[in-house]
Design an enzyme around this catalytic site. Structure first.
Site, PDB file in Angstrom:
ATOM      1  NE  ARG A 183      -3.911  -2.194   0.576  1.00  0.00           N
ATOM      2  CZ  ARG A 183      -3.779  -3.469   0.192  1.00  0.00           C
ATOM      3  NH1 ARG A 183      -2.725  -3.838  -0.538  1.00  0.00           N
ATOM      4  NH2 ARG A 183      -4.696  -4.358   0.509  1.00  0.00           N
ATOM      5  CB  SER A 254      -9.074  -0.375   4.403  1.00  0.00           C
ATOM      6  OG  SER A 254      -9.451  -1.598   3.835  1.00  0.00           O
ATOM      7  CD  GLU A 353      -5.737   2.170   2.420  1.00  0.00           C
ATOM      8  OE1 GLU A 353      -5.192   1.140   2.819  1.00  0.00           O
ATOM      9  OE2 GLU A 353      -6.690   2.173   1.625  1.00  0.00           O
TER      10      GLU A 353
HETATM   11  P1  FAD Z   1      -8.324   9.586  -5.217  1.00  0.00           P
HETATM   12  O1  FAD Z   1      -9.066   9.213  -3.998  1.00  0.00           O
HETATM   13  O2  FAD Z   1      -8.896  10.653  -6.069  1.00  0.00           O
HETATM   14  O3  FAD Z   1      -6.839   9.999  -4.827  1.00  0.00           O
HETATM   15  C1  FAD Z   1      -6.092   9.199  -3.957  1.00  0.00           C
HETATM   16  C2  FAD Z   1      -4.678   9.786  -3.886  1.00  0.00           C
HETATM   17  O4  FAD Z   1      -4.034   9.640  -5.145  1.00  0.00           O
HETATM   18  C3  FAD Z   1      -4.664  11.298  -3.610  1.00  0.00           C
HETATM   19  O5  FAD Z   1      -3.514  11.587  -2.856  1.00  0.00           O
HETATM   20  C4  FAD Z   1      -4.545  11.934  -4.975  1.00  0.00           C
HETATM   21  O6  FAD Z   1      -3.908  13.189  -4.951  1.00  0.00           O
HETATM   22  C5  FAD Z   1      -3.656  10.919  -5.688  1.00  0.00           C
HETATM   23  N1  FAD Z   1      -3.874  10.837  -7.134  1.00  0.00           N
HETATM   24  C6  FAD Z   1      -5.022  10.467  -7.765  1.00  0.00           C
HETATM   25  N2  FAD Z   1      -4.821  10.447  -9.092  1.00  0.00           N
HETATM   26  C7  FAD Z   1      -3.530  10.835  -9.305  1.00  0.00           C
HETATM   27  C8  FAD Z   1      -2.735  11.030 -10.465  1.00  0.00           C
HETATM   28  N3  FAD Z   1      -3.208  10.812 -11.690  1.00  0.00           N
HETATM   29  N4  FAD Z   1      -1.454  11.451 -10.291  1.00  0.00           N
HETATM   30  C9  FAD Z   1      -0.957  11.692  -9.060  1.00  0.00           C
HETATM   31  N5  FAD Z   1      -1.666  11.521  -7.917  1.00  0.00           N
HETATM   32  C10 FAD Z   1      -2.933  11.104  -8.054  1.00  0.00           C
HETATM   33  N6  FAD Z   1      -7.807   0.259  -2.204  1.00  0.00           N
HETATM   34  C11 FAD Z   1      -7.054  -0.859  -2.328  1.00  0.00           C
HETATM   35  O7  FAD Z   1      -5.822  -0.782  -2.409  1.00  0.00           O
HETATM   36  N7  FAD Z   1      -7.629  -2.095  -2.355  1.00  0.00           N
HETATM   37  C12 FAD Z   1      -8.955  -2.265  -2.271  1.00  0.00           C
HETATM   38  O8  FAD Z   1      -9.437  -3.386  -2.326  1.00  0.00           O
HETATM   39  C13 FAD Z   1      -9.773  -1.105  -2.123  1.00  0.00           C
HETATM   40  N8  FAD Z   1     -11.112  -1.236  -1.979  1.00  0.00           N
HETATM   41  C14 FAD Z   1     -11.872  -0.128  -1.805  1.00  0.00           C
HETATM   42  C15 FAD Z   1     -13.252  -0.286  -1.630  1.00  0.00           C
HETATM   43  C16 FAD Z   1     -14.067   0.812  -1.464  1.00  0.00           C
HETATM   44  C17 FAD Z   1     -15.546   0.608  -1.284  1.00  0.00           C
HETATM   45  C18 FAD Z   1     -13.503   2.121  -1.482  1.00  0.00           C
HETATM   46  C19 FAD Z   1     -14.384   3.327  -1.357  1.00  0.00           C
HETATM   47  C20 FAD Z   1     -12.132   2.290  -1.637  1.00  0.00           C
HETATM   48  C21 FAD Z   1     -11.304   1.171  -1.785  1.00  0.00           C
HETATM   49  N9  FAD Z   1      -9.916   1.286  -1.941  1.00  0.00           N
HETATM   50  C22 FAD Z   1      -9.144   0.172  -2.103  1.00  0.00           C
HETATM   51  C23 FAD Z   1      -9.281   2.612  -1.953  1.00  0.00           C
HETATM   52  C24 FAD Z   1      -9.328   3.315  -3.345  1.00  0.00           C
HETATM   53  O9  FAD Z   1     -10.305   2.728  -4.157  1.00  0.00           O
HETATM   54  C25 FAD Z   1      -7.984   3.234  -4.063  1.00  0.00           C
HETATM   55  O10 FAD Z   1      -6.969   3.815  -3.291  1.00  0.00           O
HETATM   56  C26 FAD Z   1      -8.023   3.939  -5.422  1.00  0.00           C
HETATM   57  O11 FAD Z   1      -6.842   3.683  -6.129  1.00  0.00           O
HETATM   58  C27 FAD Z   1      -8.224   5.440  -5.315  1.00  0.00           C
HETATM   59  O12 FAD Z   1      -8.459   5.934  -6.619  1.00  0.00           O
HETATM   60  P2  FAD Z   1      -9.081   7.361  -6.859  1.00  0.00           P
HETATM   61  O13 FAD Z   1      -8.996   7.654  -8.315  1.00  0.00           O
HETATM   62  O14 FAD Z   1     -10.406   7.438  -6.257  1.00  0.00           O
HETATM   63  O15 FAD Z   1      -8.033   8.273  -6.091  1.00  0.00           O
HETATM   64  P1  NAP Z   2     -10.380 -10.340   4.409  1.00  0.00           P
HETATM   65  O1  NAP Z   2     -10.268 -11.232   3.249  1.00  0.00           O
HETATM   66  O2  NAP Z   2     -11.512 -10.509   5.372  1.00  0.00           O
HETATM   67  O3  NAP Z   2      -9.036 -10.325   5.230  1.00  0.00           O
HETATM   68  C1  NAP Z   2      -8.893  -9.503   6.390  1.00  0.00           C
HETATM   69  C2  NAP Z   2      -7.477  -8.977   6.397  1.00  0.00           C
HETATM   70  O4  NAP Z   2      -6.594 -10.070   6.514  1.00  0.00           O
HETATM   71  C3  NAP Z   2      -7.173  -8.262   5.113  1.00  0.00           C
HETATM   72  O5  NAP Z   2      -6.887  -6.951   5.434  1.00  0.00           O
HETATM   73  C4  NAP Z   2      -6.010  -9.026   4.493  1.00  0.00           C
HETATM   74  O6  NAP Z   2      -4.856  -8.235   4.287  1.00  0.00           O
HETATM   75  C5  NAP Z   2      -5.613 -10.067   5.500  1.00  0.00           C
HETATM   76  N1  NAP Z   2      -5.568 -11.395   4.858  1.00  0.00           N
HETATM   77  C6  NAP Z   2      -6.589 -12.265   4.670  1.00  0.00           C
HETATM   78  N2  NAP Z   2      -6.149 -13.398   4.110  1.00  0.00           N
HETATM   79  C7  NAP Z   2      -4.829 -13.248   3.931  1.00  0.00           C
HETATM   80  C8  NAP Z   2      -3.816 -14.090   3.396  1.00  0.00           C
HETATM   81  N3  NAP Z   2      -4.093 -15.314   2.935  1.00  0.00           N
HETATM   82  N4  NAP Z   2      -2.548 -13.623   3.354  1.00  0.00           N
HETATM   83  C9  NAP Z   2      -2.264 -12.383   3.815  1.00  0.00           C
HETATM   84  N5  NAP Z   2      -3.189 -11.542   4.321  1.00  0.00           N
HETATM   85  C10 NAP Z   2      -4.446 -11.971   4.398  1.00  0.00           C
HETATM   86  O7  NAP Z   2     -10.418  -8.804   3.893  1.00  0.00           O
HETATM   87  P2  NAP Z   2     -11.605  -7.964   3.264  1.00  0.00           P
HETATM   88  O8  NAP Z   2     -11.861  -6.806   4.128  1.00  0.00           O
HETATM   89  O9  NAP Z   2     -12.731  -8.855   2.866  1.00  0.00           O
HETATM   90  O10 NAP Z   2     -10.912  -7.404   1.944  1.00  0.00           O
HETATM   91  C11 NAP Z   2     -10.566  -8.287   0.910  1.00  0.00           C
HETATM   92  C12 NAP Z   2      -9.398  -7.714   0.143  1.00  0.00           C
HETATM   93  O11 NAP Z   2      -9.745  -6.455  -0.412  1.00  0.00           O
HETATM   94  C13 NAP Z   2      -8.174  -7.489   1.016  1.00  0.00           C
HETATM   95  O12 NAP Z   2      -7.034  -7.811   0.282  1.00  0.00           O
HETATM   96  C14 NAP Z   2      -8.217  -6.012   1.314  1.00  0.00           C
HETATM   97  O13 NAP Z   2      -6.939  -5.419   1.454  1.00  0.00           O
HETATM   98  C15 NAP Z   2      -8.869  -5.452   0.055  1.00  0.00           C
HETATM   99  N6  NAP Z   2      -9.608  -4.226   0.393  1.00  0.00           N
HETATM  100  C16 NAP Z   2      -8.898  -3.079   0.553  1.00  0.00           C
HETATM  101  C17 NAP Z   2      -9.545  -1.890   0.843  1.00  0.00           C
HETATM  102  C18 NAP Z   2      -8.791  -0.584   0.941  1.00  0.00           C
HETATM  103  O14 NAP Z   2      -9.425   0.437   0.953  1.00  0.00           O
HETATM  104  N7  NAP Z   2      -7.484  -0.616   1.007  1.00  0.00           N
HETATM  105  C19 NAP Z   2     -10.919  -1.892   1.022  1.00  0.00           C
HETATM  106  C20 NAP Z   2     -11.604  -3.092   0.892  1.00  0.00           C
HETATM  107  C21 NAP Z   2     -10.939  -4.261   0.572  1.00  0.00           C
HETATM  108  P3  NAP Z   2      -4.622  -7.278   3.014  1.00  0.00           P
HETATM  109  O15 NAP Z   2      -5.473  -6.095   3.277  1.00  0.00           O
HETATM  110  O16 NAP Z   2      -3.181  -7.004   3.112  1.00  0.00           O
HETATM  111  O17 NAP Z   2      -4.987  -8.017   1.788  1.00  0.00           O
END
Ligand code: FAD
Ligand code: NAP
Length: 357
Positions: A183, A254, A353
């Protein structure tokens, strides 16, 4: 009478670039997944990388604060965003090279991430299916090296095209120089340095499903190896079950990162909390553990808790939600209460985050 959102207000401020239209007092209400009321003092829709230089010249000359916004799904917006907000709206996706070993695809920063994942699968190009349904844009995906179900986007990036705010030029950065880690990336570490305009993906022809996470493995238990489309469908189903749809309940996914701790701290915690959920992290043998922050928050009793307009999602304690009428202050106040309790209980600091603007 209230003026319609995003209708031009007077007096009119001059555009910084001379060539691009400036959108004054631009409502970001529908461009942030928390659904917070937020006004950008001056917004510019960037549809071409070549436009960035002119706007940045204006920013340098005026000293105005600025930031970039993609889809707004990983941000916490204040009610007013002073200065300049660049809306990344560069579109387009093209296969730029293909041979027996793999395919290079060049994609505009403003393309919707999930639409792009579906596009790759429609073109018979597997690899990104575990990352289906992540909200936001392609240009933001490298910022925090988006990840889900054991896959990180950095694994599939060949290089990145960006405007370098230091050299004032468009540069190409190889994936090996992007410092992709859990991340995190070069871009997240240097927030005002690069504006990503295009991402070059490399999807290898050799493919096998990646079903390490329990939810995904369970979806295909006792079955032959699934196709990439089947994995994508399963990921969407699991996510729809566990995560709130921002169109229905505002959230930024998250809210906290999973903390990574050293072996000694992990072992001490395990003694105190034998049911602690954690996973090995990094190189085998390092002993580092990633702790499930959602589990710790749940254990502290916050799952489903409401604090006025904001709260903790009832099905996933890692997600903070806006039930309607919440704002940056209210969600950050709730976050602080959670952080303090987790710190007291586990001695672990939870890092937020989403990015605050
Ligand atoms: P924004 O929210 O608009 O921006 C995020 C950051 O990136 C800001 O700092 C912004 O300045 C910068 N940025 C955006 N575009 C650019 C660009 N072109 N150049 C330079 N900087 C830029 N994240 C995960 O990693 N895994 C997940 O599974 C995941 N699940 C999600 C589920 C939900 C329901 C939600 C709401 C969010 C989730 N996220 C997840 C977080 C989010 O979707 C990601 O971080 C996504 O990449 C953000 O994209 P955005 O275009 O909305 O960025
Ligand atoms: P999940 O599968 O219930 O797991 C809970 C947590 O445990 C997650 O955060 C995941 O870490 C970790 N995990 C589970 N199984 C794992 C494995 N086999 N090895 C290593 N780590 C493990 O999580 P969830 O909430 O349903 O989300 C599913 C996936 O979507 C996850 O990968 C999560 O990161 C991603 N997600 C991210 C965001 C975001 O905003 N960043 C939002 C929603 C979902 P990791 O998070 O490192 O994978």
């Amino acid at each position: 009478m209230n003026s319609a959102p995003n209708a031009p207000s007077s007096p009119k401020k001059a555009s910084l670039s001379g060539i691009l239209e400036m959108l004054p007092d631009f409502s970001l209400r529908s461009r942030n997944s928390f659904g917070f009321e937020a006004l950008a003092e001056q917004a510019y829709s960037i549809t071409d990388a070549e436009q960035i230089g002119a706007v940045m010249e204006g920013i340098d000359a005026t000293g105005l604060p600025w930031r970039v916004l993609g889809g707004g799904s990983n941000v916490i917006l204040a009610p007013t965003l002073p200065g300049v907000t660049l809306l990344m709206d560069i579109t387009g996706q093209t296969i730029t090279h293909q041979d027996g070993s793999g395919t290079v695809i060049t994609v505009g920063a403003g393309v919707n991430w999930h639409d792009f994942v579906l596009w790759t699968l429609d073109h018979g190009l597997p690899g990104l299916e575990n990352l289906a349904l992540i909200p936001g844009t392609v240009g933001a995906a490298p910022i925090q090296n988006i990840g889900a179900y054991g896959v990180e986007v950095g694994e599939y990036i060949q290089s990145i095209k960006a405007f370098d705010c230091e050299s004032k030029a468009l540069v190409t950065i190889a994936a090996s120089d992007c410092a992709f880690t859990y991340r995190n990336s070069l871009f997240k570490e240097n927030p005002h340095r690069y504006i990503i305009t295009r991402v070059h993906f490399y999807l290898p022809a050799a493919w096998s499903p990646r079903l390490r996470y329990a939810d995904l493995a369970a979806a295909f238990a006792n079955r032959h190896a699934p196709t990439a489309e089947e994995v994508m469908v399963a990921v969407c189903k699991i996510r729809n079950r566990k995560l709130p749809d921002p169109k229905l309940i505002g959230n930024a996914g998250s809210f906290f990162q999973n903390p990574i701790v050293e072996k000694a701290q992990y072992l001490a915690l395990l003694k105190q909390f034998p049911e602690l959920v954690s996973y090995p992290e990094g190189d085998e043998g390092s002993g580092k553990r990633k702790l499930a922050a959602g589990w710790m928050i749940d254990r502290c009793g916050f799952k489903g808790v409401r604090a006025g307009a904001v709260g903790v999602y009832q099905h996933q304690a890692l997600v903070l939600v806006n039930h309607g009428g919440g704002n940056a202050d209210s969600v950050l106040a709730l976050a602080k209460t959670i952080q303090d309790k987790v710190q007291d209980t586990f001695g672990v600091t939870l890092a937020i985050e989403p990015i605050r603007y």
